[in-house]
Write a protein that holds these residues in place. Structure first.
Motif, PDB file in Angstrom:
ATOM      1  N   ILE A 158      41.424  40.528  34.451  1.00 41.81           N
ATOM      2  CA  ILE A 158      42.000  40.228  36.286  1.00 41.81           C
ATOM      3  C   ILE A 158      42.816  40.061  36.758  1.00 41.81           C
ATOM      4  CG2 ILE A 158      40.851  38.924  38.013  1.00 41.81           C
ATOM      5  CD1 ILE A 158      38.812  37.960  36.636  1.00 41.81           C
ATOM      6  N   ASN A 159      43.160  41.539  37.650  1.00 44.10           N
ATOM      7  CA  ASN A 159      44.893  41.772  38.029  1.00 44.10           C
ATOM      8  C   ASN A 159      44.448  41.893  39.431  1.00 44.10           C
ATOM      9  OD1 ASN A 159      47.364  42.438  38.468  1.00 44.10           O
ATOM     10  ND2 ASN A 159      47.829  44.189  37.147  1.00 44.10           N
ATOM     11  N   PHE A 160      44.492  40.994  40.173  1.00 46.31           N
ATOM     12  CA  PHE A 160      44.767  41.176  41.954  1.00 46.31           C
ATOM     13  C   PHE A 160      45.769  42.430  42.708  1.00 46.31           C
ATOM     14  CE2 PHE A 160      43.532  36.809  40.605  1.00 46.31           C
ATOM     15  CZ  PHE A 160      42.390  37.003  41.365  1.00 46.31           C
ATOM     16  N   ALA A 161      46.482  43.043  41.761  1.00 41.96           N
ATOM     17  CA  ALA A 161      46.930  43.801  41.702  1.00 41.96           C
ATOM     18  C   ALA A 161      45.864  45.208  42.142  1.00 41.96           C
ATOM     19  CB  ALA A 161      48.568  44.198  40.998  1.00 41.96           C
ATOM     20  N   ALA A 162      44.486  44.828  41.416  1.00 35.93           N
ATOM     21  CA  ALA A 162      43.534  46.247  41.949  1.00 35.93           C
ATOM     22  C   ALA A 162      43.132  46.666  43.135  1.00 35.93           C
ATOM     23  CB  ALA A 162      42.516  45.989  41.049  1.00 35.93           C
ATOM     24  N   HIS A 163      43.856  45.625  43.924  1.00 36.53           N
ATOM     25  CA  HIS A 163      43.336  45.933  45.560  1.00 36.53           C
ATOM     26  C   HIS A 163      44.858  47.300  45.938  1.00 36.53           C
ATOM     27  CE1 HIS A 163      40.596  42.521  46.095  1.00 36.53           C
ATOM     28  NE2 HIS A 163      41.006  41.709  44.603  1.00 36.53           N
ATOM     29  N   GLN A 164      45.511  46.779  46.160  1.00 33.46           N
ATOM     30  CA  GLN A 164      46.958  47.504  46.559  1.00 33.46           C
ATOM     31  C   GLN A 164      46.509  49.643  45.916  1.00 33.46           C
ATOM     32  OE1 GLN A 164      51.029  45.552  46.152  1.00 33.46           O
ATOM     33  NE2 GLN A 164      49.913  44.080  45.503  1.00 33.46           N
ATOM     34  N   ILE A 165      46.076  48.714  44.823  1.00 29.64           N
ATOM     35  CA  ILE A 165      46.051  50.229  44.079  1.00 29.64           C
ATOM     36  C   ILE A 165      44.877  51.147  44.159  1.00 29.64           C
ATOM     37  CG2 ILE A 165      45.055  51.781  41.904  1.00 29.64           C
ATOM     38  CD1 ILE A 165      46.761  48.716  40.449  1.00 29.64           C
ATOM     39  N   ARG A 166      43.208  49.737  44.410  1.00 27.75           N
ATOM     40  CA  ARG A 166      42.473  50.897  45.501  1.00 27.75           C
ATOM     41  C   ARG A 166      42.841  51.236  46.633  1.00 27.75           C
ATOM     42  NH1 ARG A 166      38.522  47.947  42.913  1.00 27.75           N
ATOM     43  NH2 ARG A 166      38.886  46.361  44.459  1.00 27.75           N
ATOM     44  N   ALA A 167      43.149  50.561  47.776  1.00 26.36           N
ATOM     45  CA  ALA A 167      43.758  50.538  49.170  1.00 26.36           C
ATOM     46  C   ALA A 167      44.425  51.832  48.861  1.00 26.36           C
ATOM     47  CB  ALA A 167      43.596  49.314  49.733  1.00 26.36           C
ATOM     48  N   GLY A 168      45.389  51.822  48.091  1.00 36.26           N
ATOM     49  CA  GLY A 168      46.884  52.489  48.181  1.00 36.26           C
ATOM     50  C   GLY A 168      48.737  51.893  49.009  1.00 36.26           C
ATOM     51  N   ASN A 169      47.234  51.112  49.719  1.00 35.37           N
ATOM     52  CA  ASN A 169      48.490  50.165  50.531  1.00 35.37           C
ATOM     53  C   ASN A 169      48.082  49.032  49.967  1.00 35.37           C
ATOM     54  OD1 ASN A 169      47.212  50.318  52.731  1.00 35.37           O
ATOM     55  ND2 ASN A 169      47.616  52.068  53.441  1.00 35.37           N
ATOM     56  N   ILE A 170      49.440  47.526  50.834  1.00 35.21           N
ATOM     57  CA  ILE A 170      48.993  46.235  51.235  1.00 35.21           C
ATOM     58  C   ILE A 170      48.365  45.843  52.476  1.00 35.21           C
ATOM     59  CG2 ILE A 170      49.717  44.117  51.736  1.00 35.21           C
ATOM     60  CD1 ILE A 170      51.046  45.031  49.407  1.00 35.21           C
ATOM     61  N   ALA A 171      48.486  46.450  53.606  1.00 31.92           N
ATOM     62  CA  ALA A 171      47.046  46.531  54.572  1.00 31.92           C
ATOM     63  C   ALA A 171      45.889  46.993  54.377  1.00 31.92           C
ATOM     64  CB  ALA A 171      47.749  47.508  55.736  1.00 31.92           C
ATOM     65  N   GLY A 172      45.161  47.824  53.136  1.00 33.39           N
ATOM     66  CA  GLY A 172      44.340  47.692  52.294  1.00 33.39           C
ATOM     67  C   GLY A 172      43.931  46.950  52.148  1.00 33.39           C
ATOM     68  N   ALA A 173      45.150  46.598  50.867  1.00 32.20           N
ATOM     69  CA  ALA A 173      44.820  44.954  50.241  1.00 32.20           C
ATOM     70  C   ALA A 173      44.177  44.025  50.539  1.00 32.20           C
ATOM     71  CB  ALA A 173      46.251  45.129  49.462  1.00 32.20           C
ATOM     72  N   ARG A 174      44.643  43.828  51.900  1.00 34.01           N
ATOM     73  CA  ARG A 174      44.049  42.624  52.691  1.00 34.01           C
ATOM     74  C   ARG A 174      42.988  42.882  53.281  1.00 34.01           C
ATOM     75  NH1 ARG A 174      49.224  43.421  55.449  1.00 34.01           N
ATOM     76  NH2 ARG A 174      51.056  42.467  54.679  1.00 34.01           N
ATOM     77  N   ASP A 175      42.035  43.897  53.423  1.00 26.89           N
ATOM     78  CA  ASP A 175      41.083  43.848  53.997  1.00 26.89           C
ATOM     79  C   ASP A 175      40.058  43.809  52.257  1.00 26.89           C
ATOM     80  OD1 ASP A 175      41.391  44.200  56.611  1.00 26.89           O
ATOM     81  OD2 ASP A 175      41.739  46.426  56.454  1.00 26.89           O
ATOM     82  N   ASP A 176      40.702  44.741  51.261  1.00 23.57           N
ATOM     83  CA  ASP A 176      39.502  44.400  50.340  1.00 23.57           C
ATOM     84  C   ASP A 176      40.222  43.512  50.070  1.00 23.57           C
ATOM     85  OD1 ASP A 176      38.666  46.475  49.051  1.00 23.57           O
ATOM     86  OD2 ASP A 176      40.034  46.176  46.758  1.00 23.57           O
ATOM     87  N   PHE A 177      41.281  42.513  49.369  1.00 17.27           N
ATOM     88  CA  PHE A 177      40.497  41.102  48.750  1.00 17.27           C
ATOM     89  C   PHE A 177      40.103  40.420  49.947  1.00 17.27           C
ATOM     90  CE2 PHE A 177      42.926  36.730  48.813  1.00 17.27           C
ATOM     91  CZ  PHE A 177      42.345  36.720  47.046  1.00 17.27           C
ATOM     92  N   GLU A 178      39.561  40.759  51.018  1.00 13.98           N
ATOM     93  CA  GLU A 178      38.762  39.613  51.832  1.00 13.98           C
ATOM     94  C   GLU A 178      37.189  40.148  51.407  1.00 13.98           C
ATOM     95  OE1 GLU A 178      37.690  38.727  56.139  1.00 13.98           O
ATOM     96  OE2 GLU A 178      39.636  39.450  55.806  1.00 13.98           O
ATOM     97  N   GLN A 179      37.238  41.424  51.371  1.00 10.66           N
ATOM     98  CA  GLN A 179      36.211  41.177  51.370  1.00 10.66           C
ATOM     99  C   GLN A 179      35.248  41.109  49.691  1.00 10.66           C
ATOM    100  OE1 GLN A 179      36.183  45.887  51.444  1.00 10.66           O
ATOM    101  NE2 GLN A 179      36.183  45.734  53.667  1.00 10.66           N
ATOM    102  N   MET A 180      36.580  41.343  48.803  1.00 12.72           N
ATOM    103  CA  MET A 180      35.692  40.252  47.511  1.00 12.72           C
ATOM    104  C   MET A 180      35.616  39.117  47.795  1.00 12.72           C
ATOM    105  SD  MET A 180      37.384  38.663  44.945  1.00 12.72           S
ATOM    106  CE  MET A 180      38.506  38.177  45.182  1.00 12.72           C
TER     107      MET A 180
END
Length: 328
Positions: free
Chosen positions: A12-34
């Motif tokens: 479980i690597n939480f950097a996955a949110h950045q990789i999937r979203a492509g940037n930190i801003a998108g990772a914030r939303d993806d992490f919140e959805q998770m």
């Protein structure tokens, strides 16, 4: 330390949110959805609250907005929770309580959720702030950091969340089994918020002390090296952990040799001109870095910046004094 993995489960690597979203801003939303899905799986009835335009200081809610509620606050602080996050944490908590007072409900518990860990100074601040604000408000305040979230994701009730967000075969960012000779995933750019946070980092302060005006590439190198190191430590593949340790030694050895040479060549100059350029130049050209690390020059230079960040090296003669004076 990360929670042990269930046999056969991908890390479980939480950097996955950045990789999937492509940037930190998108990772914030993806992490919140998770988080919304994870919390809903563990606490049936919990639900996400949309911002329209504001969210009343609530990301995920359990309870009714006419009585007692539990609030989860999502903050994608990465790669660690540092002093720069303190104001955001205070503001989020105060906003949640102010909205509750305005709208006629009561906060029983407030939970901060982050995908990383706090550095020592921030952990000390958190402990003191949490104890004080609990006494003042009567609200139970909790921290769900990376180890807590991993433990929750490994629960049977959260298996579908883990598969969707972190299993490569179900939407994760990379193949589960990658050839050892294959490179790492694509390099990531540093967004404005992260760049501003890194401005206070020790490795940047060392560069500024040496007279560097432009440090954007150094921040990008450091950021990508942090992602690399976290991936390796999360997976805990012995060969890769060993390669990481070897790469650290290679980078440090290059710095030490160059530092001594430049210091002898410029005995009266505290700025040691050309030191940084000589070190990163040799690092970029060096063939001594272990192949098993599967990293390129950007990561290698980033590992050097991590050494500086750890207070083990610097770019001026008085680098130790700068490290000692730097906030923890």
């Amino acid at each position: 330390m990360a929670s042990p993995l269930v046999a056969g489960e991908p890390p479980i690597n939480f950097a996955a949110h950045q990789i999937r979203a492509g940037n930190i801003a998108g990772a914030r939303d993806d992490f919140e959805q998770m988080l919304a899905v994870l919390i809903g799986a563990i606490y049936p009835g919990a639900r996400a609250i949309a911002a329209n335009p504001g969210d009343w200081g609530i990301d995920i809610l359990l309870g009714e907005l006419s009585g007692l509620v539990v609030i989860w606050q999502s903050k994608y602080f990465w790669p660690s929770v540092t002093r720069s996050a303190q104001a955001q944490i205070r503001d989020s908590f105060d906003s949640a309580l102010a909205s509750a007072e305005r709208n006629g409900y009561q906060v029983a518990q407030w939970v901060l959720c982050v995908p990383s860990s706090m550095d020592p100074a921030t952990a000390r601040w958190w402990d003191r702030w949490r104890a004080r604000r609990q006494r003042e408000t009567g609200v139970v305040i909790e921290l769900w950091h990376e180890a807590t979230l991993r433990e929750m994701l490994l629960r049977p009730d959260a298996a579908h969340v883990r598969r969707h967000y972190y299993d490569p075969y179900f939407g994760g960012p990379a193949p589960r089994s990658t050839p050892r000779s294959a490179p790492r995933s694509a390099l990531r750019d540093v967004d404005d918020g992260t760049a501003a946070d890194l401005e206070r980092a020790l490795f940047v302060r060392q560069l500024r002390a040496a007279g560097h005006e432009e440090v954007g590439s150094a921040k990008r190198e450091f950021f990508n090296a942090e992602l690399l190191v976290r991936e390796i430590l999360d997976k805990r593949v012995p060969a890769e952990v060993s390669a990481l340790s070897e790469a650290d030694g290679v980078a440090y050895g290059i710095w030490e040799a160059r530092f001594n040479a430049v210091a002898q060549a410029h005995p009266a100059d505290p700025l040691l001109p050309g030191l940084h350029a000589a070190v990163v130049g040799e690092i970029r050209e060096s063939g001594a870095f272990p192949v098993g690390l599967r990293a390129g020059p950007v990561h290698h230079c980033g590992l050097m910046h991590r050494i500086v960040q750890d207070g083990r090296a610097g770019w001026v003669r008085h680098w130790r004094r700068i490290a000692e004076e730097s906030p923890v």
